[in-house]
Design an enzyme around this catalytic site. Structure first.
Site, short mmCIF file in Angstrom:
data_model
loop_
_atom_site.label_atom_id
_atom_site.label_comp_id
_atom_site.label_asym_id
_atom_site.label_seq_id
_atom_site.Cartn_x
_atom_site.Cartn_y
_atom_site.Cartn_z
N HIS A 197 28.79 -50.91 -60.82
CA HIS A 197 27.58 -50.18 -61.21
C HIS A 197 27.76 -49.35 -62.47
O HIS A 197 26.81 -49.15 -63.22
CB HIS A 197 27.03 -49.38 -60.04
CG HIS A 197 26.32 -50.26 -59.07
ND1 HIS A 197 26.96 -50.83 -58.01
CD2 HIS A 197 25.07 -50.76 -59.08
CE1 HIS A 197 26.11 -51.61 -57.37
NE2 HIS A 197 24.95 -51.59 -58.00
N GLU A 442 20.77 -61.50 -51.54
CA GLU A 442 22.07 -61.17 -52.13
C GLU A 442 23.20 -61.32 -51.13
O GLU A 442 24.35 -61.01 -51.43
CB GLU A 442 22.05 -59.75 -52.73
CG GLU A 442 21.56 -58.67 -51.78
CD GLU A 442 21.50 -57.30 -52.45
OE1 GLU A 442 22.03 -57.11 -53.54
OE2 GLU A 442 20.89 -56.39 -51.84
N ASP A 466 25.71 -59.20 -55.91
CA ASP A 466 26.27 -59.23 -54.56
C ASP A 466 26.37 -60.64 -54.03
O ASP A 466 27.28 -60.96 -53.27
CB ASP A 466 25.43 -58.35 -53.62
CG ASP A 466 25.79 -56.88 -53.80
OD1 ASP A 466 27.01 -56.59 -53.81
OD2 ASP A 466 24.89 -56.05 -53.95
N CYS A 513 17.23 -60.56 -60.44
CA CYS A 513 17.46 -59.21 -60.99
C CYS A 513 18.94 -58.87 -61.09
O CYS A 513 19.30 -57.80 -61.56
CB CYS A 513 16.71 -58.15 -60.20
SG CYS A 513 17.31 -57.99 -58.51
C1 PEP Z 1 22.61 -57.39 -57.12
O1 PEP Z 1 23.38 -57.28 -56.16
O2 PEP Z 1 22.58 -58.40 -57.86
C2 PEP Z 1 21.66 -56.32 -57.43
C3 PEP Z 1 20.75 -56.48 -58.37
O3 PEP Z 1 21.80 -55.12 -56.79
P1 PEP Z 1 22.97 -54.07 -57.12
O4 PEP Z 1 23.60 -54.50 -58.40
O5 PEP Z 1 22.34 -52.73 -57.22
O6 PEP Z 1 23.87 -54.21 -55.94
MG MG Z 2 23.06 -55.74 -54.73
#
Ligand code: PEP
Ligand code: MG
Length: 595
Positions: A197, A442, A466, A513
């Site tokens: 993140h 995910e 994920d 996303c």
């Molecule tokens: C993902 O897992 O691709 C996602 C968009 O959520 P995050 O990156 O916040 O886990």
């Molecule tokens: Mg995620």
């Protein structure tokens, strides 16, 4: 002055930055390693001894307190801690590390306590596990007394006016949102991966960043001059004037290119060369990014990671229902009539909130995370749902549920939403009838059952970060396995194709996303599978719109078919990188795909 040196890591956020290194100590108890110069060893021992004395005083005072409140039996634990801290033989192994390994005190304490704990835990008698916990406690008190003012010989204030490059072992998501962005021009970490993140936030903020740099903390010290090249993953320590001049020029070129792409991103609907309409939306984490969504021409928000409302706050209190409703209103009204997908809290796992989970999980990423944690904390979740519904009339809200692993969870969310709606209506607040509800795909089980999930929701959103992590069993934030984190692995491609097929059959919109949506080579593949909505860091939007305008869905379909017939991640990456060059020509945008 140190000699010039260049280090290589994983490039996670493009751009060039030039500044002075400041070491960053993570909020989540990390102990950055720093190499000591020979003349620093004695003062470091002195600093450590002072911290140990302060730790003894604190522990003895805790023991007195505990004795008054709980009795002598419990106070004994702390007397034992104090004895340990006073004992030269128990502190000896830590002090020896200063001379033998030439490391700073925080690191020496962390390494020694970790060693001792591992030894106690390996013993068969369960009582020794308690000894391990005691050692952990003592280590924490020591580290706390080492922290604070003296921890950083050169603090940000001492660098008046200079640009800062943060240098850290690792940045947690809550560290990353706290980076003082008026002064910090880049960050570099020894650990981390492309989809951790902190990396995602760096891209959102437009901060150049390189992660997973071996030997970073041993080589780069506070105050060193540093150049960060976030495109190619290079970090220069004390660079020559030629190197600095070269990177200054590149920084100017990149800025000019960004301005012209941004201008072209602002006009109306984006269509492919053969007229298919596509939506390019933004992933955001903070309210301060609302302006970026507009500035970079995004077609609304495809993912608002609402957990950052909490992670960016000091302390452990959750934002109240009113604070949350005000935040949601700000986004919805600020961007109306553009759609805004707000994801409910995705806390747990690596996104902090250990105290919410209530116990130390040995596998947090497979533990109480996302919607599971929301079910385990019903008041926290209902408060969020009520705040979202109360704000909904202000704009074009879509709700998205993270970490869905099957149909039951969606049904349970619908029941909770119904109750939250009744509560909000009862207060006389109007709530639109038709707020779409979507599921993140995910987790492999969700991808495998996308045909069952699709009829139960209004839209699907592929969280590829994920999905890759769980499908390939590769920690997305662990630099030691980052080579195995392959978006183009045939298993990932097959799952994505399966989800696209399920969405098409159920006639439900599907968006991507995860970070895969920010890579043009992979976007060809998604387009070819019939996906028409993409969401990415706001700054990537202009490049992606420009790219999509130049390709056709027929070409993309051919590419997708061919990619799905290949056997390895390398074959797919090489093929997609070549197709990207063929379809986009000389000005092809960069891809992270590699052979
Ligand atoms: C993902 O897992 O691709 C996602 C968009 O959520 P995050 O990156 O916040 O886990
Ligand atoms: Mg995620």
């Amino acid at each position: 002055m140190k000699r010039p040196l260049s280090l290589t890591g994983i490039p996670v956020s493009p751009g060039v930055a030039i500044g002075r290194a400041v070491l960053w100590v993570s909020r989540e108890d990390s102990s950055p390693k720093r190499a000591l110069e020979p003349e620093e060893i004695e003062p470091e021992i002195e600093r450590f001894r002072k911290a140990a004395e302060a730790a003894v005083q604190e522990t003895e005072s805790t023991a007195r307190h505990v004795k008054e409140r709980l009795g002598a039996e419990y106070a004994g634990i702390f007397h034992a801690h104090a004895l340990f801290l006073k004992d030269r033989t128990s502190l000896g192994p830590i002090e020896r590390r200063f001379a033998h390994e030439r490391v700073n005190a925080e690191w020496a304490v962390a390494a020694t306590t970790a060693d001792l704990m591992a030894r106690f835990r390996s013993l068969p008698d369960e009582d020794f596990a308690h000894n391990a916990a005691d050692i952990d406690d003592v280590g924490r008190v020591l580290k706390r007394h080492l922290g604070g003012e003296e921890n950083s010989r050169l603090r940000m204030e001492d660098l008046a006016g200079e640009a800062i490059v943060l240098v850290a072992d690792e940045l947690t998501p809550s560290d990353a949102v706290r980076i003082p962005r008026d002064r910090v021009v880049a960050f570099v970490t020894e650990r981390g991966g492309r989809t951790s993140h902190a990396a995602i936030l760096a891209r959102s903020f437009g901060l150049p960043a390189v992660v997973g740099v071996p030997q970073l903390l041993a080589e780069v010290g506070e105050g060193d001059r540093v150049v960060v090249d976030g495109r190619d993953g290079l970090v220069w320590r004390e660079p020559s004037e030629d190197v600095v001049a070269f990177f200054r020029e590149r920084r100017n070129q990149e800025a000019r290119r960004e301005i012209s792409l941004k201008e072209r991103s602002l006009g109306g609907i984006t269509r492919t060369r053969d007229g298919a309409e596509v939506a390019v939306r933004a992933n955001i984490e903070l309210l301060s990014e609302i302006g970026d969504v507009v500035e970079y021409g995004a077609d609304g928000v495809g993912l608002f990671r609402s957990e950052f409302l909490y992670l960016s706050k000091e302390g452990v209190e959750f934002p109240s229902e009113e604070e949350q409703a005000a935040a949601y209103r700000e986004i919805l009204e600020g961007l109306a009539p553009r759609p805004v997908v707000i994801r409910t809290y995705d806390l747990g796992g690596k996104k902090g909130a250990r105290h919410l989970v209530g116990s130390d999980e040995s596998n947090p990423v497979l533990g109480l995370r996302g919607v599971r944690l929301c079910f385990a904390r019903p008041e926290m979740f209902s408060t969020q749902l009520r705040a979202l519904l109360a704000a909904a009339a202000g704009g074009n809200l879509r709700l998205l549920v993270p970490m869905v692993s099957g149909v039951e969870e969606i049904r349970r969310v619908r029941t909770l939403l119904k109750k939250a709606r009744e509560d909000v209506l009862e207060r006389g607040i109007s709530v639109p009838d038709d707020i779409p509800l979507g599921a993140m795909i995910e987790v492999p089980s969700a991808a495998m059952t996308a045909d069952l999930l699709a009829p139960e929701v209004d839209f699907l959103s592929l969280g590829t970060n994920d999905l890759i992590q769980y499908t390939l069993a590769v920690d997305r934030a662990n630099e030691t396995v980052s080579d195995l984190f392959r978006p183009t692995h045939p298993a990932v491609l097959r799952l994505v194709a399966r989800v696209a097929e399920a969405a098409r059959t159920a006639q439900k919109p599907l968006s991507v996303c995860g970070e895969m949506a920010a890579d043009p080579a992979l976007v060809i593949l998604f387009l070819g599978l019939g996906i028409r909505e993409f969401s990415m860091g706001p700054r990537t939007v202009p490049m992606m719109k420009e790219f999509l305008r130049g390709i056709s869905t027929q070409d993309a379909e051919r590419v997708a078919r061919a990619a799905l017939s290949l056997s390895t991640a390398d074959e797919v990456s090489t093929f997609l990188a070549q197709e990207l060059r063929d379809l986009a020509g000389d000005g092809a945008p960069r891809t992270a795909m590699r052979a």
